[in-house]
Design an enzyme around this catalytic site. Structure first.
Site, short mmCIF file in Angstrom:
data_model
loop_
_atom_site.label_atom_id
_atom_site.label_comp_id
_atom_site.label_asym_id
_atom_site.label_seq_id
_atom_site.Cartn_x
_atom_site.Cartn_y
_atom_site.Cartn_z
N GLY A 184 0.82 -1.21 0.00
CA GLY A 184 0.00 0.00 0.00
C GLY A 184 0.85 1.25 0.00
O GLY A 184 2.07 1.18 -0.22
N ASN A 185 0.23 2.39 0.23
CA ASN A 185 0.96 3.65 0.27
C ASN A 185 0.30 4.58 1.29
O ASN A 185 -0.71 4.25 1.88
CB ASN A 185 1.03 4.27 -1.13
CG ASN A 185 -0.33 4.62 -1.68
OD1 ASN A 185 -0.98 5.54 -1.20
ND2 ASN A 185 -0.78 3.85 -2.67
N ARG A 186 0.87 5.76 1.46
CA ARG A 186 0.45 6.65 2.54
C ARG A 186 -0.66 7.62 2.17
O ARG A 186 -0.96 8.53 2.94
CB ARG A 186 1.66 7.45 3.04
CG ARG A 186 2.74 6.60 3.66
CD ARG A 186 3.84 7.48 4.20
NE ARG A 186 5.04 6.72 4.55
CZ ARG A 186 5.19 6.07 5.70
NH1 ARG A 186 4.25 6.10 6.61
NH2 ARG A 186 6.30 5.40 5.92
N SER A 187 -1.28 7.48 1.02
CA SER A 187 -2.33 8.43 0.65
C SER A 187 -3.51 8.36 1.62
O SER A 187 -3.97 7.27 1.96
CB SER A 187 -2.83 8.13 -0.77
OG SER A 187 -3.97 8.92 -1.04
#
Ligand code: CTP
Ligand code: CA
Length: 222
Positions: free
Chosen positions: A33-36
């Site tokens: 995943g990512n930090r958005s």
């Protein structure tokens, strides 16, 4: 009077927005995943609706609620986001890609939870995902298509290269190494990059910025 003007700026437009960060399954319990946070995309949806547009928000893996009056489509992976967007692209007049989409996904997600008992897991094979913004830009016709770019260095040079490579109308470039623009923040300092030039916008709240970006997007209509 100001509110009235605002509410009509996007009348007749059908705005499609991507938001959030995609998750790419490794197994049923783990993902890449990512930090958005999804805040910018949801703020855009709220603003577009307030400006009189019909709005569809394709949002990935966020706890945020779908703004009132907006059609929400919740997705998880880049592939699901591509599906949701391509199904709705024909009907839209404007696409804004604010989502942080994974560039790679596990090639062979496991159908059961991976366990150390199954043996050492020291790497995961990845495959490239489709570039939603680039694919839609290829068939954009007279739609306005806007992308985002989160960068930590070489902001304007990279944003210009993305504008060129993807074929969209503008890139909202975001220096995520600056304190006011970090992931999850309620404020954002961005640079607007279009074929007409480069403009650094003052740091402001994401909701106020959303209105400003939509005013700029509609001004790009040919
Ligand atoms: N984007 C997309 N689909 C992808 C990757 C990116 O639609 N598979 C969109 C994002 O929503 C954003 C824009 O493309 O609007 C730029 O994303 P970014 O990750 O900055 O660009 P990339 O081309 O993936 O380049 P990088 O290697 O810097 O990540
Ligand atoms: Ca990327």
């Amino acid at each position: 009077l100001v509110a009235l003007k605002t509410s009509q700026a996007l009348a007749g437009e059908r705005v499609l927005i991507t938001a959030g960060g995609t998750r790419e399954a490794i197994d049923p319990v783990r993902y890449i995943g990512n930090r958005s946070s999804g805040k910018m995309g949801h703020a855009l949806a709220r603003a577009a609706r307030a400006m009189g547009a019909e709005v569809t928000l394709v949002t990935a893996s966020t706890q945020l609620s779908i703004p009132f009056g907006v059609e929400g489509v919740r997705v998880e992976s880049a592939a699901q986001m591509l599906d949701a967007v391509s199904q709705r692209f024909d009907a839209c007049t404007m696409l804004i890609c604010a989502a942080a989409v994974a560039d790679y996904a596990p090639a062979h997600p496991a159908s059961h939870k991976l366990s150390k008992a199954d043996g050492e897991l020291t790497h995961i094979d990845l495959v490239k995902t489709a570039d939603i913004l680039a694919e839609m830009s290829r068939v954009k016709g007279n739609r306005v298509v806007i992308g985002f770019a989160a960068e930590t260095n070489d902001l304007v040079r990279r944003a210009r290269a993305k504008l060129e490579r993807k074929g969209c109308d503008a890139i909202v470039a975001n220096d995520v190494s600056r304190a006011e623009s970090t992931f999850g923040s309620d404020t954002n300092a961005v640079t607007w990059v279009s074929s007409q030039g480069v403009e650094e916008l003052p740091c402001t709240g994401k909701q106020a910025l959303a209105f400003e970006l939509l005013r700029r997007a509609v001004a790009l209509k040919s």
